[in-house]
Design a protein around this motif. Structure first.
Motif, PDB file in Angstrom:
ATOM      1  N   GLY A  55       1.060   2.943  -8.793  1.00  0.00           N
ATOM      2  CA  GLY A  55       1.059   3.823  -7.105  1.00  0.00           C
ATOM      3  C   GLY A  55       0.381   3.118  -6.244  1.00  0.00           C
ATOM      4  O   GLY A  55       1.444   3.646  -4.527  1.00  0.00           O
ATOM      5  N   VAL A  56       0.167   2.247  -5.974  1.00  0.00           N
ATOM      6  CA  VAL A  56      -0.938   1.364  -4.660  1.00  0.00           C
ATOM      7  C   VAL A  56       0.925   0.473  -4.554  1.00  0.00           C
ATOM      8  O   VAL A  56       1.585   0.288  -3.646  1.00  0.00           O
ATOM      9  CB  VAL A  56      -1.697  -0.032  -5.153  1.00  0.00           C
ATOM     10  CG1 VAL A  56      -2.169  -0.605  -3.900  1.00  0.00           C
ATOM     11  CG2 VAL A  56      -2.574   1.381  -5.570  1.00  0.00           C
ATOM     12  N   VAL A  80       3.346   6.995   3.987  1.00  0.00           N
ATOM     13  CA  VAL A  80       1.919   7.871   4.128  1.00  0.00           C
ATOM     14  C   VAL A  80       1.878   8.904   3.613  1.00  0.00           C
ATOM     15  O   VAL A  80       0.705   9.543   2.694  1.00  0.00           O
ATOM     16  CB  VAL A  80       2.241   8.367   5.589  1.00  0.00           C
ATOM     17  CG1 VAL A  80       0.760   9.355   5.827  1.00  0.00           C
ATOM     18  CG2 VAL A  80       1.851   7.447   6.843  1.00  0.00           C
ATOM     19  N   GLU A  81       2.991   9.737   2.864  1.00  0.00           N
ATOM     20  CA  GLU A  81       3.061  10.913   2.314  1.00  0.00           C
ATOM     21  C   GLU A  81       2.749  10.494   0.376  1.00  0.00           C
ATOM     22  O   GLU A  81       2.205  11.243  -0.169  1.00  0.00           O
ATOM     23  CB  GLU A  81       4.384  11.819   2.071  1.00  0.00           C
ATOM     24  CG  GLU A  81       4.558  12.245   3.620  1.00  0.00           C
ATOM     25  CD  GLU A  81       6.142  13.045   2.910  1.00  0.00           C
ATOM     26  OE1 GLU A  81       7.175  12.901   2.459  1.00  0.00           O
ATOM     27  OE2 GLU A  81       6.324  13.527   4.314  1.00  0.00           O
ATOM     28  N   HIS A  82       3.313   9.062   0.544  1.00  0.00           N
ATOM     29  CA  HIS A  82       2.989   8.580  -0.624  1.00  0.00           C
ATOM     30  C   HIS A  82       1.276   8.339  -0.874  1.00  0.00           C
ATOM     31  O   HIS A  82       0.993   8.446  -2.171  1.00  0.00           O
ATOM     32  CB  HIS A  82       4.105   7.362  -1.510  1.00  0.00           C
ATOM     33  CG  HIS A  82       3.614   7.019  -2.458  1.00  0.00           C
ATOM     34  ND1 HIS A  82       4.344   7.091  -4.136  1.00  0.00           N
ATOM     35  CD2 HIS A  82       2.625   5.477  -3.330  1.00  0.00           C
ATOM     36  CE1 HIS A  82       3.831   6.905  -4.454  1.00  0.00           C
ATOM     37  NE2 HIS A  82       3.096   5.620  -4.253  1.00  0.00           N
ATOM     38  N   SER A  89      -0.678  11.546  -1.510  1.00  0.00           N
ATOM     39  CA  SER A  89      -0.485  11.786  -3.285  1.00  0.00           C
ATOM     40  C   SER A  89      -1.287  11.399  -4.221  1.00  0.00           C
ATOM     41  O   SER A  89      -1.562  12.139  -5.341  1.00  0.00           O
ATOM     42  CB  SER A  89       0.493  12.171  -3.691  1.00  0.00           C
ATOM     43  OG  SER A  89       1.344  10.509  -3.575  1.00  0.00           O
ATOM     44  N   LEU A  90      -1.570  10.135  -4.232  1.00  0.00           N
ATOM     45  CA  LEU A  90      -2.558   9.717  -4.578  1.00  0.00           C
ATOM     46  C   LEU A  90      -3.807  10.430  -5.162  1.00  0.00           C
ATOM     47  O   LEU A  90      -4.372  10.164  -4.479  1.00  0.00           O
ATOM     48  CB  LEU A  90      -2.610   8.441  -4.599  1.00  0.00           C
ATOM     49  CG  LEU A  90      -1.778   6.852  -4.458  1.00  0.00           C
ATOM     50  CD1 LEU A  90      -1.543   6.082  -4.060  1.00  0.00           C
ATOM     51  CD2 LEU A  90      -0.430   7.231  -6.049  1.00  0.00           C
TER      52      LEU A  90
END
Length: 496
Positions: free
Chosen positions: A315-316, A332-334, A337-338
């Motif tokens: 994810g990072v 930013v959106e991703h 969401s984490l």
């Protein structure tokens, strides 16, 4: 005479009518794959079923069929080889006792060989009927070609390192090279081991575990010695990481996870397509979720923890690629969401916070390391204090940040704390103190790229003979004892 001839042979051509119209038996409506129509049907059916399917001669004679256009009912003509063929009386009469004997079964194979129509495995069969034959061993010789690997030039290594007595010998094993930080020598040794250029035979092409392990050492060491451009060329030998060739019988990929993650990054750079990396990371994440579910169903806590960490790491990495693509909104959106929960001891929290700092959102960075309200777990106070100091530096509050770094230096001897403290001294106008601080870190054996880069930058700011100081710094670093963090440096590390 003429009249008699004319009466017997009328003028013109006329069709002679036949008193009985010729007929033929009705064609069978069964297809070519029906077992009953083949002459070998008796060989494919059990004896009991053959007896049940053969009617008696009386039943065969009673079967009639209507021929379209014919005259009434006509008996169906038996066809040789058909089940309707009546058997001879000798077939029903008992044979004499002296001539009754067991006949050998029919076979289409030569004498003594296995039957071609046998449905059961013979003595030489390797697998029972209906089971898929075992998959042959895979050939990984495409990774053993010498043309894949490039020669490493030593020209980008400062002379104090090339001429040092601490250079390892050619016979040093690869694990020892990695443990002592000789990454360039390890990259050369890995390529020689894969191609058999060091005098030893090359690995067996079917030994995929050894081949892929050496290939990973080669690529990882190339990235550590600032030879990423060569790694992006050599990684093309793997081609498609999700190809069927790399999938085993259990459905798992034969390529080690670390090599797959590294190869995704290098292939994206090689093809100049960062979107390729995003899609490949999502493919890895889908596999990680499946393996995580398998571990949870087996109640394997260690395996579950491993795959959860790998999923968080992916994810990072996706967010980092989006930042490099200048897709800041998507990053930013991703990141938002984490999940905030973290099992990596603050490592993943710090990684997400640094990405938020890169995006310019200081408040979101502070929130990443701040414990959630009502959380019962222990808070990582050190991680939160470090992030607060970094956020002050991002806001340009260097005096406040310097005070925080000085407080942290009393409880932590981490190199990162010392380097940021020296940078803050530079920004508040205490250049000489910052230079002395960074030089003391080098004397203690710290030689990271960040430390050397900032120290050489201070040399350029404080004197006009910075090159002399840089050369002296290379000699000092080359005289240090090798460590697993890397001993040999390049000219880029010293800005030469």
């Amino acid at each position: 005479m003429d009249q008699e001839a004319s009466s017997q042979h009328p003028k013109g051509h006329q069709r002679t009518r036949s008193a009985v119209k010729a007929t033929r038996p009705r064609s069978s409506t069964k297809g070519p794959l029906d077992v009953d129509d083949t002459p070998l049907a008796s060989l494919l059916l059990p004896p009991q079923q053959q007896t049940n399917q053969q009617p008696s001669s009386a039943q065969a004679e009673q079967q009639h069929t209507v021929i379209p256009g014919g005259h009434g009912h006509q008996p169906k003509t038996p066809v040789p080889g058909s089940p309707l063929l009546p058997q001879s009386p000798a077939a029903h009469s008992p044979a004499p006792s002296h001539s009754r004997r067991q006949l050998p079964p029919l076979s289409l194979s030569p004498a003594g060989g296995p039957s071609l129509l046998s449905t059961s495995p013979g003595p030489s069969s390797g697998a029972p009927y209906g089971r898929v034959a075992p998959r042959p061993q895979l050939d990984f010789s495409h990774l053993l070609r010498p043309g894949i690997y490039h020669e490493l030039t030593p020209l980008n290594v400062p002379p104090p390192f090339r001429q040092s007595a601490k250079q390892p010998s050619a016979s040093t094993p690869i694990p020892d090279l990695l443990a002592s930080g000789h990454f360039r020598a390890a990259a050369v040794a890995a390529a020689q081991a894969l191609t058999g250029a060091n005098g030893a035979p090359a690995p067996d092409p079917v030994d995929h575990a050894l081949i892929l392990s050496l290939f990973y050492v080669r690529l990882a060491c190339l990235t550590l010695i600032d030879a990423t451009a060569l790694a992006t060329q050599e990684v093309k030998a793997l081609e498609d990481l999700n190809a069927t060739f790399y999938i085993d019988e259990a459905g798992h990929n034969l390529i080690p996870w670390e090599l797959r993650v590294l190869a995704v990054r290098l292939q994206a750079i090689s093809f100049a397509d960062q979107r390729r990396a995003v899609m490949s990371y999502y493919d890895l994440a889908r596999e990680a979720r499946l393996r995580l579910a398998e571990a949870a169903s087996k109640h394997d806590n260690s395996e579950e923890h491993l795959w959860r960490e790998r999923l968080n790491d992916l994810g990072v990495r996706v967010a980092g690629v989006l930042v490099e693509m200048d897709d800041l909104k998507g990053a930013v959106e991703h990141l938002a969401s984490l999940k905030e929960s973290d099992n990596g001891g603050g490592k993943m929290q710090m990684a997400r916070a640094l990405l938020w700092l890169h995006l310019g959102d200081v408040d979101a960075a502070r929130k990443c390391v701040k414990p959630a309200e009502g959380s019962e777990g222990p808070s990582n106070d050190m991680t939160e204090r470090i992030m607060n100091a970094l956020c002050d530096m991002a806001d340009g509050k260097y005096p406040e940040a310097l005070n925080q770094w000085e407080e942290l230096s009393k409880v932590s001897d981490d190199e990162m704390v010392g380097v940021n403290r020296g940078v803050c001294l530079l920004y508040v106008g205490r250049l000489q103190e910052g230079q002395n601080l960074l030089e003391s870190l080098v004397d203690s054996g710290r030689t990271s790229h960040t430390l050397l880069f900032n120290l050489t930058t201070m040399y350029e700011l404080c004197t006009e003979r910075s090159r002399t100081l840089k050369v002296q710094l290379t000699e000092k670093v080359a005289a240090l004892e090798p460590t697993s963090f890397g001993w040999e440096k390049t000219n880029v590390d010293f800005k030469l």
